[in-house]
Design a protein around this motif. Sequence first.
Motif, mmCIF file in Angstrom:
data_model
loop_
_atom_site.group_PDB
_atom_site.id
_atom_site.type_symbol
_atom_site.label_atom_id
_atom_site.label_comp_id
_atom_site.label_asym_id
_atom_site.label_seq_id
_atom_site.Cartn_x
_atom_site.Cartn_y
_atom_site.Cartn_z
ATOM 1 N N GLY A 1 0.874 -1.167 -0.003
ATOM 2 C CA GLY A 1 -0.139 0.016 -0.005
ATOM 3 C C GLY A 1 0.829 1.255 0.067
ATOM 4 N N ASP A 2 1.890 1.392 1.149
ATOM 5 C CA ASP A 2 2.640 2.571 1.174
ATOM 6 C C ASP A 2 3.413 2.702 -0.149
ATOM 7 O OD1 ASP A 2 3.913 4.789 1.935
ATOM 8 O OD2 ASP A 2 4.737 3.955 3.752
ATOM 9 N N ILE A 3 4.447 1.673 -0.453
ATOM 10 C CA ILE A 3 5.285 1.748 -1.665
ATOM 11 C C ILE A 3 4.506 1.998 -2.720
ATOM 12 C CG2 ILE A 3 5.730 -0.555 -2.186
ATOM 13 C CD1 ILE A 3 8.842 0.283 -1.938
ATOM 14 N N GLY A 4 3.198 1.284 -2.931
ATOM 15 C CA GLY A 4 2.441 1.274 -4.254
ATOM 16 C C GLY A 4 2.022 2.662 -4.643
ATOM 17 N N THR B 1 10.635 4.718 -1.747
ATOM 18 C CA THR B 1 10.903 3.472 -0.829
ATOM 19 C C THR B 1 10.602 3.502 0.489
ATOM 20 O OG1 THR B 1 12.893 1.791 -0.595
ATOM 21 C CG2 THR B 1 13.230 4.259 -0.313
ATOM 22 N N THR B 2 9.537 4.555 1.033
ATOM 23 C CA THR B 2 9.317 4.561 2.371
ATOM 24 C C THR B 2 8.627 3.241 2.861
ATOM 25 O OG1 THR B 2 7.382 5.880 1.735
ATOM 26 C CG2 THR B 2 9.272 6.980 2.528
ATOM 27 N N GLY B 3 8.172 2.496 1.994
ATOM 28 C CA GLY B 3 7.115 1.409 2.293
ATOM 29 C C GLY B 3 8.041 -0.013 2.411
ATOM 30 N N ALA C 1 -3.567 1.534 1.449
ATOM 31 C CA ALA C 1 -2.150 1.882 2.051
ATOM 32 C C ALA C 1 -2.356 2.414 3.722
ATOM 33 C CB ALA C 1 -1.660 3.045 1.350
ATOM 34 N N SER C 2 -3.486 3.195 3.912
ATOM 35 C CA SER C 2 -3.445 3.591 5.155
ATOM 36 C C SER C 2 -3.962 2.554 6.310
ATOM 37 C CB SER C 2 -4.615 4.812 5.252
ATOM 38 O OG SER C 2 -4.291 5.657 4.371
#
Length: 645
Positions: free
Chosen positions: A24-27, A216-218, A293-294
């Motif tokens: 979710g985050d990286i996507g 790349t934070t995820g 993502a959340s």
Amino acid sequence: MSKHTNLNKLSAAGVLISLGIIYGDIGTSPLYVFKAIIGDRIISKELILGGLSCVFWTLTLQTTIKYVLITLKADNKGEGGIFSLFSLVKRRAKWLVVPAIIGGCALLADGIITPPITISAAIEGLEIFYPDLQTIPIVLAIITLLFIIQQFGSSLVGKAFGPIMFVWFTMMGVLGIVYIVQFPMILKALNPYYAVDLLINNPGALAILGAVFLCTTGAEALYSDLGHCGRKNIRISWIYVKSCLILNYLGQGVYLWNIQNELLDDRNPFFRMMPDWFLIFGISIATAAAVIASQALISGSFTLISEAVRLNLWPKVKINYPSEAKGQLYVPSMNWLLWAGCLMVVLYFRRSENMEAAYGLSITIAMLMTTILVSVYLKKKKYPNYLIALFLLVYGILESIFFAGNLAKFLHGGWFTVLIGSILFSVMWAWHSARKIKNRFVKFVEIEQYFDVIKSLSEDETVPKFASQLVYLTSANFSSEIESKIIYSILQKKPKRADVYWLVHVDVLDEPYESSYKIEHLIPGKLIRIDFKLGFRVEQKISVLFRKVVEDLVKNNEVDITSRYESLAKFNMVGDFRFVVLEKILSRSNKLSFWDKVTLDYYFILKHFSLSEEKGFGLDLSFVSLEKVPLMVSEYDNVELVRLK
């Protein structure tokens, strides 16, 4: 355990679940990464090619090599995440608790920005249709609804996550291909030369790196969700995810190539590259992906806190289990703290581009901490020293450069996540340190010397019976020892006669899902010790576990719990059980250093807001007696006192 083992098997369902849970985050990073890289700079060929090259090699070096190929090897019985990793290596050195706590706090702190930035970036796409649209109320409403539904569990919604994210990644890949076909020369951006050239010749290189890092934070969340999907499923699904991400970034690069020598202003390349007829569908899918993502971030935060509680790094808090699904838990206190933090982010920063300025600083710290812990894990696994040194050198330098790039964000909002992280760190460190201070003052005695007096007390009918079965929770690691305060409670504070005395010890193991126990009959039929060995992800419902053990002992004729009262015994009635919980309080007369006193004062403030010992261990409160005992009683030397006649 069989379900757990099956997770590591490669399957189409496993790959689909991976798409829904961990990316979710990286996507959703293409929603804001290139917008952040361009910022208020004039769009140029060097900026486009250099930015694309930086993104590609960051995803390759940081996400693919460090996390997908190396860090995923550091699984704790199939579980991942910084606290699972810490559990694997904590016996190597005491100081490893520091990077573990820093990393965990950094993840929680930076995670507060993930829901606001992803949902804001998605909703702001509607401004193409409605330029004067007030997006903040919509974002606040979506975030609030998201946190409200947490208490009901996300298993039902979770089943749709995989297909939705598959549509999301496919949409991004197709959009990218449509533009790449128009200008195939954009593929030369994959050459690392353009990344090096941009970073050497652009005076704002560090700020650009800070924006590039957002892609790349995820990666840290990817490792944290190892237990939900399995290593093989993650590695296979990452091939598809990375391909779609790179295609989309290249497509955004082609779009920007067509508007060189201009300012980006409020245009988001992600939405501008969509055909007009598709835009409303694209925004809808982006919003769904942002919510997913959340959700992944929130679930990850709950898991982090539950692990921290079991590892004695966080105050005991209420943890609910909305469904039987593995990993499904809900931490009310953390839910509403995250909600309040997210609302503050939205109201303070207002726009996703402002949030970009604050995003990423803490996560670089978390990644540096993971690098330290992974290197210790590689050492434990006896990898060659030169490979460990190479790993430390490459990622120590790379992440330090990213940290320097993100440090420029401190005054632009990075201070917010650092402040939140520092507060969380103070809580974890105080809770951990206070436990060590308390343990210094716990006095243990040899239990064998009290066998005779305990047996005599149990049979002394001149002493009123306190309970048929009397249970104490003990922290003594060895069955030959017992806290002196427990002996004082049984024999002296108010002599407590019982038919059977029980000592219950809980040992939290370094592995996640172990659940076993050991029995020792210290005085046959009179004094029994139970040692529970529970994994750091196992719920500590001591009442339930204790009842189960007693039932097994009765079934095996190892203990008799029938009431000894004549009127009840003839009807084979079960005797009553009572737990005695000793609550340690800080006595006024004590000798502590200034720092120890401050730490303990902070600890007792935190304890006031945390679950009590009896609730924390899941004890039935109707069967609990609470006794307050001083943590320490320090005698002052050289006290002079004169007796008057």
